[in-house]
Enzyme design. Structure first.
Site, PDB file in Angstrom:
ATOM      1  N   TYR A  99      -9.770  14.834  -5.687  1.00  0.00           N
ATOM      2  CA  TYR A  99      -8.985  14.267  -6.790  1.00  0.00           C
ATOM      3  C   TYR A  99      -8.239  15.362  -7.556  1.00  0.00           C
ATOM      4  CZ  TYR A  99      -8.064  11.291 -10.896  1.00  0.00           C
ATOM      5  OH  TYR A  99      -7.465  10.586 -11.907  1.00  0.00           O
ATOM      6  N   ASP A 142       0.882  -1.167   0.000  1.00  0.00           N
ATOM      7  CA  ASP A 142       0.000   0.000   0.000  1.00  0.00           C
ATOM      8  C   ASP A 142       0.920   1.217   0.000  1.00  0.00           C
ATOM      9  OD1 ASP A 142      -1.528   2.194   0.647  1.00  0.00           O
ATOM     10  OD2 ASP A 142      -2.716   1.150   2.175  1.00  0.00           O
ATOM     11  N   LYS A 159      -4.151  15.991  -7.956  1.00  0.00           N
ATOM     12  CA  LYS A 159      -3.470  16.012  -9.261  1.00  0.00           C
ATOM     13  C   LYS A 159      -2.809  17.373  -9.516  1.00  0.00           C
ATOM     14  CE  LYS A 159      -4.585  11.758 -10.399  1.00  0.00           C
ATOM     15  NZ  LYS A 159      -3.579  10.699 -10.516  1.00  0.00           N
TER      16      LYS A 159
HETATM   17  C1  BGC Z   1     -10.307  10.280 -14.026  1.00  0.00           C
HETATM   18  C2  BGC Z   1     -11.428   9.693 -14.840  1.00  0.00           C
HETATM   19  C3  BGC Z   1     -11.984  10.720 -15.807  1.00  0.00           C
HETATM   20  C4  BGC Z   1     -10.885  11.393 -16.598  1.00  0.00           C
HETATM   21  C5  BGC Z   1     -11.399  12.524 -17.477  1.00  0.00           C
HETATM   22  C6  BGC Z   1      -9.289  10.877 -14.957  1.00  0.00           C
HETATM   23  O1  BGC Z   1      -8.196  11.386 -14.255  1.00  0.00           O
HETATM   24  O2  BGC Z   1      -9.737   9.282 -13.197  1.00  0.00           O
HETATM   25  O3  BGC Z   1     -12.457   9.225 -13.975  1.00  0.00           O
HETATM   26  O4  BGC Z   1     -12.866  10.077 -16.709  1.00  0.00           O
HETATM   27  O5  BGC Z   1      -9.910  11.899 -15.716  1.00  0.00           O
HETATM   28  O6  BGC Z   1     -12.292  13.367 -16.814  1.00  0.00           O
END
Ligand code: BGC
Length: 277
Positions: A175, A75, A179
């Site tokens: 998320y 992990d 990123k």
């Molecule tokens: C996400 C996906 C998404 C894509 C475009 C990715 O980084 O994990 O779920 O479809 O970006 O939006």
């Protein structure tokens, strides 16, 4: 690209003799990257957190095709797991030239519904986990020393980022934050480490057909909506990302440092502006 000693007509695969670790490689984009690196001649560790069977299946398929691959559990959001993972990689492959810090998850929620737990979990895996692996990788590259016959760089790190390092994403603040952070982690590392011949870059995939975003492509209706965001008119495949990972890990990209390559069918091009604006 080098040529085999015996015959001037045989071209060596681009990653011949190189040793690679791919985190989160038991499915999706990580799986695609692991298969592509192995296909390009690298020995590959397929890291997984919980899907042992999948990791074993992938490694046996790679071995059946004549490649070298080993599954190792860890992990990567846990520092002690990361240390053990790199020790086991050393024992399994005898060294390390390429790390693809790929493991990532989503826990989606509207902003005010986003729990602290889901905020932390996503940041822990997608940002802190990448940091831990990258830090461990740099230490190992230094300790190992530079074998120029194997690779022009001392070591290569490729992060799997996302178009959402640049495109804000409602309902996915954890998320997108991870990123966005990863982008500057990658660039800061690249700036700091290039003088040691450690190359750090990132791939930013758009919508790639994997389990993580199945809701966005598995029904015709959803797919139609998704394609409106992709000028190139198709959903991506893990192989699309795998091919770019091979290039970024190889000497063919030796002068590429601190760059993000978007593999997104044009998603970043504000497709909503095709009409209007
Ligand atoms: C996400 C996906 C998404 C894509 C475009 C990715 O980084 O994990 O779920 O479809 O970006 O939006």
């Amino acid at each position: 690209m080098s040529h085999s000693g015996d015959s001037p007509h045989v071209i060596d695969p681009p990653l011949k003799g190189q040793r690679a670790l791919v985190t989160g490689a038991s499915s999706g984009i990580g799986e695609g990257i692991a298969r592509a690196l192995a296909g390009a001649g690298a020995s590959v560790v397929v890291n997984y957190r919980s899907s042992r069977e999948d990791a074993e299946r992938i490694t046996s398929e790679i071995v059946e095709c004549g490649g070298t691959a080993v599954p190792i559990q860890a992990d990567i959001s846990k520092p002690d797991h990361c240390g053990r993972l790199f020790d086991e990689v050393q024992s399994a492959l005898g060294g390390l030239d390429i790390v693809v810090a790929n493991a990532g998850i989503q826990r989606d929620a509207a902003f005010t519904d986003l729990s602290l737990d889901d905020w932390r979990t996503v940041l822990n895996v997608n940002l802190t986990g990448q940091f831990l692996c990258a830090q461990e990788a740099v230490r190992r590259f230094r300790r190992q020393g530079h074998d120029r016959g194997r690779s022009a760089a001392l070591g290569k790190i490729v992060f799997t980022s996302s178009v959402h390092q640049a495109i804000p994403w409602a309902g996915h603040a954890n998320y997108a934050t991870a990123k966005g952070g990863l982008k500057l982690l990658m660039e800061s590392m690249a700036q700091e480490l290039a003088c040691e011949k450690i190359r750090v870059n990132a791939i930013a995939p758009g919508a790639i057909k994997t389990f993580i975003n199945r809701e966005a492509w598995e029904t015709e209706e959803a797919k139609e909506q998704l394609l409106m965001l992709i000028p190139y008119g198709r959903v991506g495949e893990p192989e699309d990302v795998g091919k770019v990972a091979v290039w970024l890990a190889s000497d063919d990209s030796d002068y590429v440092v601190g760059t993000t390559i978007f593999v997104d069918g044009g998603m970043l091009l504000y497709p909503a502006f095709r009409e209007g604006g």
